[in-house]
Structures are given as structure tokens and as C-alpha cells.
Scaffold this motif. Structure first.
Motif, short mmCIF file in Angstrom:
data_model
loop_
_atom_site.label_atom_id
_atom_site.label_comp_id
_atom_site.label_asym_id
_atom_site.label_seq_id
_atom_site.Cartn_x
_atom_site.Cartn_y
_atom_site.Cartn_z
N THR A 144 0.83 -1.20 0.00
CA THR A 144 0.00 0.00 0.00
C THR A 144 0.87 1.26 0.00
N TYR A 145 0.41 2.23 -0.74
CA TYR A 145 0.99 3.57 -0.68
C TYR A 145 -0.09 4.53 -1.14
N ILE A 171 0.23 -6.80 5.06
CA ILE A 171 0.08 -5.45 4.52
C ILE A 171 1.42 -4.76 4.63
N VAL A 172 1.96 -4.33 3.50
CA VAL A 172 3.22 -3.61 3.49
C VAL A 172 2.86 -2.15 3.22
N SER A 173 2.83 -1.36 4.28
CA SER A 173 2.34 0.01 4.22
C SER A 173 3.50 1.01 4.21
N ASP A 174 3.65 1.70 3.10
CA ASP A 174 4.68 2.74 2.99
C ASP A 174 4.11 4.13 3.19
N GLY A 175 2.93 4.22 3.75
CA GLY A 175 2.38 5.51 4.10
C GLY A 175 1.34 5.98 3.12
N PRO A 176 0.79 7.11 3.40
CA PRO A 176 0.99 7.99 4.55
C PRO A 176 0.34 7.43 5.81
N ASP A 177 0.27 8.25 6.84
CA ASP A 177 -0.24 7.80 8.14
C ASP A 177 -1.65 7.22 8.08
N THR A 237 -0.72 -9.19 9.33
CA THR A 237 0.54 -8.64 9.80
C THR A 237 0.79 -7.35 9.03
N VAL A 238 1.35 -6.35 9.69
CA VAL A 238 1.63 -5.06 9.04
C VAL A 238 3.13 -4.78 9.08
N LEU A 239 3.69 -4.49 7.93
CA LEU A 239 5.06 -3.97 7.83
C LEU A 239 4.94 -2.52 7.43
N LYS A 240 5.72 -1.65 8.05
CA LYS A 240 5.61 -0.22 7.75
C LYS A 240 6.94 0.36 7.26
N ASP A 241 6.81 1.35 6.39
CA ASP A 241 7.92 2.19 5.94
C ASP A 241 9.11 1.40 5.39
N ILE A 242 8.82 0.53 4.44
CA ILE A 242 9.87 -0.23 3.77
C ILE A 242 10.69 0.69 2.86
N LYS A 243 10.02 1.63 2.20
CA LYS A 243 10.64 2.64 1.32
C LYS A 243 11.46 2.02 0.18
N GLY A 278 8.10 -3.22 -5.90
CA GLY A 278 8.84 -4.48 -5.91
C GLY A 278 9.47 -4.78 -4.56
N GLY A 279 10.02 -3.78 -3.94
CA GLY A 279 10.62 -3.95 -2.62
C GLY A 279 9.59 -4.29 -1.57
N ALA A 280 8.40 -3.71 -1.70
CA ALA A 280 7.32 -4.02 -0.76
C ALA A 280 6.91 -5.48 -0.91
N ARG A 281 6.76 -5.94 -2.15
CA ARG A 281 6.43 -7.35 -2.36
C ARG A 281 7.51 -8.26 -1.79
N ASN A 282 8.76 -7.92 -2.05
CA ASN A 282 9.87 -8.75 -1.55
C ASN A 282 9.90 -8.78 -0.02
N ALA A 283 9.61 -7.66 0.62
CA ALA A 283 9.57 -7.62 2.09
C ALA A 283 8.47 -8.54 2.60
#
Length: 88
Positions: free
Chosen positions: A10-11, A36-42, A59-65, A69-74
Motif C-alpha cells: 500500500t501507498y 500489509i506492506v504500508s509505505d504511508g501515509p499515516d 501482519t503489518v510492515l511499515k515504511d519499507i521505502k 517491488g521492494g514491498a512485495r519482496n519484504a
């Protein structure tokens, strides 16, 4: 171990995220986890956290930045399912 790991990067998706997560959670097949790979916003983080507190399969991962592709990999790195899918 869940059968399927569903990765949701998500972004800036607060407008669509609840409908997406509700759709996944309302499936008849229930042996899955949602990452859920959440890169923001709040606002995205807030929605992800709310759903995570309501369902232990989320499960939530935050701010992978690292972009999409990086979000999927995380998400893949922590996935526990036999199968993996991504919902973009």
C-alpha cells in the motif's frame, strides 16, 4: 502454517484499502494470512493497524521505502504460506 500468504502493498491507498481487505477477509476459503506492506501515509498505517487488531491473520510492515517491488519482496521474506499472491 497458512496455505496462502496474501501480500498487499500500500501507498496512498486509504480510499480503497478497506474494501480490498474486506474482500479478502470475506472469502469462503479462510486458511490464509494477509501481509500489509504500508509505505504511508499515516492514514494507510492507521487502517492497516485497525484491521490487524481485528484479525490475527493480518501482519503489518511499515515504511519499507523500496517501491512496489521492494514491498512485495519484504512481504515474501516473512510469508509463511505454501503459496504466495500479491494484491496490488
Amino acid at each position: 502454517m497458512p496455505q496462502i500468504s496474501v501480500i498487499v502493498p500500500t501507498y496512498n491507498t486509504a480510499k480503497y484499502l478497506p474494501k480490498c481487505l474486506d474482500s479478502i477477509l470475506n472469502q469462503t476459503f479462510q486458511d490464509f494470512e494477509i501481509i500489509i506492506v504500508s509505505d504511508g501515509p499515516d492514514e494507510d498505517h492507521k487502517i492497516a493497524d485497525e484491521y490487524s487488531s481485528m484479525d490475527k491473520r493480518i501482519t503489518v510492515l511499515k515504511d519499507i521505502k523500496k517501491d512496489l517491488g521492494g514491498a512485495r519482496n519484504a512481504g515474501i521474506k516473512i510469508a509463511k504460506g505454501k503459496y504466495i499472491c500479491s494484491i496490488d
